[in-house]
Design a protein around this motif. Structure first.
Motif, PDB file in Angstrom:
ATOM      1  N   MET A   1       0.840  -1.205   0.000  1.00  0.00           N
ATOM      2  CA  MET A   1       0.000   0.000   0.000  1.00  0.00           C
ATOM      3  C   MET A   1       0.876   1.256   0.000  1.00  0.00           C
ATOM      4  SD  MET A   1      -3.060   1.225   0.027  1.00  0.00           S
ATOM      5  CE  MET A   1      -3.950   2.690   0.480  1.00  0.00           C
ATOM      6  N   LEU A   2       1.870   1.289   0.860  1.00  0.00           N
ATOM      7  CA  LEU A   2       2.767   2.433   0.942  1.00  0.00           C
ATOM      8  C   LEU A   2       3.543   2.625  -0.361  1.00  0.00           C
ATOM      9  CD1 LEU A   2       3.765   4.661   2.809  1.00  0.00           C
ATOM     10  CD2 LEU A   2       5.572   3.104   3.588  1.00  0.00           C
ATOM     11  N   GLU A   3       3.936   1.493  -0.967  1.00  0.00           N
ATOM     12  CA  GLU A   3       4.663   1.565  -2.239  1.00  0.00           C
ATOM     13  C   GLU A   3       3.780   2.148  -3.347  1.00  0.00           C
ATOM     14  OE1 GLU A   3       7.048  -1.372  -5.376  1.00  0.00           O
ATOM     15  OE2 GLU A   3       6.169  -2.176  -3.534  1.00  0.00           O
ATOM     16  N   ALA A   4       2.504   1.773  -3.356  1.00  0.00           N
ATOM     17  CA  ALA A   4       1.584   2.292  -4.362  1.00  0.00           C
ATOM     18  C   ALA A   4       1.388   3.802  -4.211  1.00  0.00           C
ATOM     19  CB  ALA A   4       0.243   1.579  -4.258  1.00  0.00           C
ATOM     20  N   ILE A   5       1.298   4.250  -2.954  1.00  0.00           N
ATOM     21  CA  ILE A   5       1.147   5.691  -2.705  1.00  0.00           C
ATOM     22  C   ILE A   5       2.390   6.447  -3.154  1.00  0.00           C
ATOM     23  CG2 ILE A   5       0.906   7.447  -0.898  1.00  0.00           C
ATOM     24  CD1 ILE A   5      -0.811   5.465   0.651  1.00  0.00           C
ATOM     25  N   TRP A   6       3.558   5.878  -2.856  1.00  0.00           N
ATOM     26  CA  TRP A   6       4.809   6.517  -3.279  1.00  0.00           C
ATOM     27  C   TRP A   6       4.906   6.598  -4.803  1.00  0.00           C
ATOM     28  CZ3 TRP A   6       8.584   9.620  -2.483  1.00  0.00           C
ATOM     29  CH2 TRP A   6       9.740   9.537  -3.271  1.00  0.00           C
ATOM     30  N   ASN A   7       4.511   5.509  -5.476  1.00  0.00           N
ATOM     31  CA  ASN A   7       4.547   5.516  -6.944  1.00  0.00           C
ATOM     32  C   ASN A   7       3.605   6.579  -7.509  1.00  0.00           C
ATOM     33  OD1 ASN A   7       6.428   3.474  -7.092  1.00  0.00           O
ATOM     34  ND2 ASN A   7       4.891   1.848  -7.229  1.00  0.00           N
ATOM     35  N   ALA A   8       2.405   6.685  -6.923  1.00  0.00           N
ATOM     36  CA  ALA A   8       1.440   7.680  -7.388  1.00  0.00           C
ATOM     37  C   ALA A   8       1.981   9.095  -7.190  1.00  0.00           C
ATOM     38  CB  ALA A   8       0.117   7.513  -6.651  1.00  0.00           C
ATOM     39  N   PHE A   9       2.635   9.321  -6.052  1.00  0.00           N
ATOM     40  CA  PHE A   9       3.220  10.634  -5.786  1.00  0.00           C
ATOM     41  C   PHE A   9       4.344  10.944  -6.777  1.00  0.00           C
ATOM     42  CE2 PHE A   9       6.447  13.247  -3.634  1.00  0.00           C
ATOM     43  CZ  PHE A   9       5.691  14.380  -3.369  1.00  0.00           C
ATOM     44  N   PHE A  10       5.157   9.949  -7.077  1.00  0.00           N
ATOM     45  CA  PHE A  10       6.257  10.130  -8.022  1.00  0.00           C
ATOM     46  C   PHE A  10       5.728  10.451  -9.417  1.00  0.00           C
ATOM     47  CE2 PHE A  10       9.398   8.272 -11.029  1.00  0.00           C
ATOM     48  CZ  PHE A  10      10.454   9.131 -10.744  1.00  0.00           C
ATOM     49  N   TYR A  11       4.674   9.739  -9.816  1.00  0.00           N
ATOM     50  CA  TYR A  11       4.058  10.011 -11.110  1.00  0.00           C
ATOM     51  C   TYR A  11       3.524  11.447 -11.167  1.00  0.00           C
ATOM     52  CZ  TYR A  11       4.082   4.921 -11.765  1.00  0.00           C
ATOM     53  OH  TYR A  11       4.460   3.606 -11.884  1.00  0.00           O
ATOM     54  N   ALA A  12       2.907  11.895 -10.065  1.00  0.00           N
ATOM     55  CA  ALA A  12       2.353  13.247 -10.011  1.00  0.00           C
ATOM     56  C   ALA A  12       3.460  14.304 -10.105  1.00  0.00           C
ATOM     57  CB  ALA A  12       1.547  13.439  -8.727  1.00  0.00           C
ATOM     58  N   VAL A  13       4.604  14.023  -9.481  1.00  0.00           N
ATOM     59  CA  VAL A  13       5.728  14.956  -9.562  1.00  0.00           C
ATOM     60  C   VAL A  13       6.213  15.090 -11.003  1.00  0.00           C
ATOM     61  CG1 VAL A  13       8.135  15.331  -8.903  1.00  0.00           C
ATOM     62  CG2 VAL A  13       6.470  14.614  -7.178  1.00  0.00           C
ATOM     63  N   ILE A  14       6.366  13.945 -11.675  1.00  0.00           N
ATOM     64  CA  ILE A  14       6.796  13.980 -13.078  1.00  0.00           C
ATOM     65  C   ILE A  14       5.775  14.725 -13.929  1.00  0.00           C
ATOM     66  CG2 ILE A  14       7.383  12.596 -15.091  1.00  0.00           C
ATOM     67  CD1 ILE A  14       9.424  12.506 -12.837  1.00  0.00           C
ATOM     68  N   ALA A  15       4.490  14.493 -13.651  1.00  0.00           N
ATOM     69  CA  ALA A  15       3.434  15.204 -14.392  1.00  0.00           C
ATOM     70  C   ALA A  15       3.539  16.702 -14.158  1.00  0.00           C
ATOM     71  CB  ALA A  15       2.061  14.688 -13.970  1.00  0.00           C
ATOM     72  N   GLY A  16       3.862  17.108 -12.931  1.00  0.00           N
ATOM     73  CA  GLY A  16       4.029  18.525 -12.632  1.00  0.00           C
ATOM     74  C   GLY A  16       5.199  19.140 -13.382  1.00  0.00           C
ATOM     75  N   VAL A  17       6.303  18.396 -13.473  1.00  0.00           N
ATOM     76  CA  VAL A  17       7.467  18.878 -14.228  1.00  0.00           C
ATOM     77  C   VAL A  17       7.106  19.064 -15.704  1.00  0.00           C
ATOM     78  CG1 VAL A  17       9.798  18.312 -14.991  1.00  0.00           C
ATOM     79  CG2 VAL A  17       9.115  17.862 -12.624  1.00  0.00           C
ATOM     80  N   LEU A  18       6.397  18.088 -16.250  1.00  0.00           N
ATOM     81  CA  LEU A  18       5.965  18.209 -17.646  1.00  0.00           C
ATOM     82  C   LEU A  18       4.994  19.380 -17.812  1.00  0.00           C
ATOM     83  CD1 LEU A  18       5.471  14.464 -18.659  1.00  0.00           C
ATOM     84  CD2 LEU A  18       7.460  15.935 -18.998  1.00  0.00           C
ATOM     85  N   GLY A  19       4.165  19.619 -16.791  1.00  0.00           N
ATOM     86  CA  GLY A  19       3.256  20.760 -16.823  1.00  0.00           C
ATOM     87  C   GLY A  19       4.012  22.080 -16.893  1.00  0.00           C
ATOM     88  N   VAL A  20       5.133  22.170 -16.168  1.00  0.00           N
ATOM     89  CA  VAL A  20       5.962  23.382 -16.229  1.00  0.00           C
ATOM     90  C   VAL A  20       6.520  23.568 -17.636  1.00  0.00           C
ATOM     91  CG1 VAL A  20       8.078  24.460 -15.396  1.00  0.00           C
ATOM     92  CG2 VAL A  20       6.558  23.296 -13.783  1.00  0.00           C
ATOM     93  N   VAL A  21       6.990  22.486 -18.248  1.00  0.00           N
ATOM     94  CA  VAL A  21       7.526  22.548 -19.613  1.00  0.00           C
ATOM     95  C   VAL A  21       6.438  22.998 -20.589  1.00  0.00           C
ATOM     96  CG1 VAL A  21       8.535  21.204 -21.498  1.00  0.00           C
ATOM     97  CG2 VAL A  21       9.268  20.796 -19.142  1.00  0.00           C
ATOM     98  N   ILE A  22       5.244  22.430 -20.442  1.00  0.00           N
ATOM     99  CA  ILE A  22       4.132  22.792 -21.321  1.00  0.00           C
ATOM    100  C   ILE A  22       3.747  24.263 -21.125  1.00  0.00           C
ATOM    101  CG2 ILE A  22       1.686  22.366 -21.805  1.00  0.00           C
ATOM    102  CD1 ILE A  22       2.217  19.417 -21.035  1.00  0.00           C
ATOM    103  N   SER A  23       3.725  24.702 -19.870  1.00  0.00           N
ATOM    104  CA  SER A  23       3.377  26.092 -19.582  1.00  0.00           C
ATOM    105  C   SER A  23       4.408  27.061 -20.162  1.00  0.00           C
ATOM    106  CB  SER A  23       3.268  26.292 -18.063  1.00  0.00           C
ATOM    107  OG  SER A  23       2.909  27.617 -17.752  1.00  0.00           O
ATOM    108  N   LEU A  24       5.685  26.741 -20.052  1.00  0.00           N
ATOM    109  CA  LEU A  24       6.728  27.589 -20.627  1.00  0.00           C
ATOM    110  C   LEU A  24       6.611  27.652 -22.147  1.00  0.00           C
ATOM    111  CD1 LEU A  24       9.801  26.522 -18.461  1.00  0.00           C
ATOM    112  CD2 LEU A  24       8.591  28.710 -18.382  1.00  0.00           C
ATOM    113  N   THR A  25       6.286  26.504 -22.750  1.00  0.00           N
ATOM    114  CA  THR A  25       6.086  26.477 -24.199  1.00  0.00           C
ATOM    115  C   THR A  25       4.913  27.360 -24.598  1.00  0.00           C
ATOM    116  OG1 THR A  25       6.945  24.219 -24.299  1.00  0.00           O
ATOM    117  CG2 THR A  25       5.672  24.982 -26.192  1.00  0.00           C
ATOM    118  N   TYR A  26       3.845  27.299 -23.824  1.00  0.00           N
ATOM    119  CA  TYR A  26       2.674  28.146 -24.075  1.00  0.00           C
ATOM    120  C   TYR A  26       3.045  29.627 -24.018  1.00  0.00           C
ATOM    121  CZ  TYR A  26      -1.516  30.775 -22.733  1.00  0.00           C
ATOM    122  OH  TYR A  26      -2.501  31.721 -22.641  1.00  0.00           O
TER     123      TYR A  26
END
Length: 214
Positions: A1-26
């Protein structure tokens, strides 16, 4: 359970980084809205978290679809560019939520590079800028051919789009699309129009072609 939560958090962090890249491109490839630029950072994170949480849960999935439908009908229409960036951000968040992080990064980089290249080569832009012209004339003037001589001298092309009455019918407002031969002669063009229309209001500005809504 803890591992799944950590993976979800890690995925969200990567998504946030990509969001910054997309926003800068915009921000670097066109007109900018502060709130929309910030939204493009948050949107991939939210999509990633939502998809991760509802994975395999039919009831929660239906509830989320209903919530997104309500948000859709309370939002303003946007330009085609804004809508494309919304789908771009959602795609990044969705791909991250499925665990395809390298694929999400590769697609984000590819699309951003394409957008920058299109911006640099001015793809789809007209070589000559078309302008919106509004001329007010008295009701006793025949607007049919009154400005043709001036247009032929100062413009490459012109088109009458609209005629409407103003000031209780005592004035007419004519709306044209025009393309000037020489931008440096803009003041001379306006002065010639003012002489012909009795020094009433003349407005010349850019057309709103880029702001068309879907």
């Amino acid at each position: 359970m803890l591992e799944a939560i950590w993976n979800a958090f890690f995925y969200a962090v990567i998504a946030g980084v990509l969001g910054v890249v997309i926003s800068l491109t915009y921000m670097k490839t066109g007109k900018v809205s502060k709130n929309f630029a910030r939204t493009l950072i948050i949107l991939p994170i939210l999509v990633c978290v939502v998809i991760t949480m509802v994975n395999g849960n039919l009831g929660t999935s239906v509830a989320i679809v209903g919530a997104f439908s309500l948000i859709r009908f309370r939002s303003l229409q946007g330009s085609s560019r804004d809508i494309a960036f919304i789908f771009f951000a959602m795609t990044a968040g969705l791909t991250c939520s499925m665990g395809y992080l390298l694929f999400a990064v590769a697609v984000t980089v590819l699309v951003c590079v394409i957008l920058f290249v299109l911006q640099l080569v001015h793809y789809g832009e007209k070589k000559t800028e078309e302008k919106d012209l509004r001329i007010t004339i008295p009701e006793n003037l025949d607007y049919t051919n009154i400005f043709n001589e001036i247009f032929e001298h100062y413009t490459k092309g012109y088109k009458l789009l609209q005629v409407k009455t103003t000031n209780m019918g005592s004035l007419y407002e004519l709306r044209y699309h025009t393309t000037l031969k020489d931008e440096a002669q803009e003041k001379e063009f306006l002065d010639a129009l003012r002489v012909r229309n009795g020094n009433l209001t003349v407005i010349l500005g850019r057309t709103d072609m880029e702001e068309e809504e879907l």
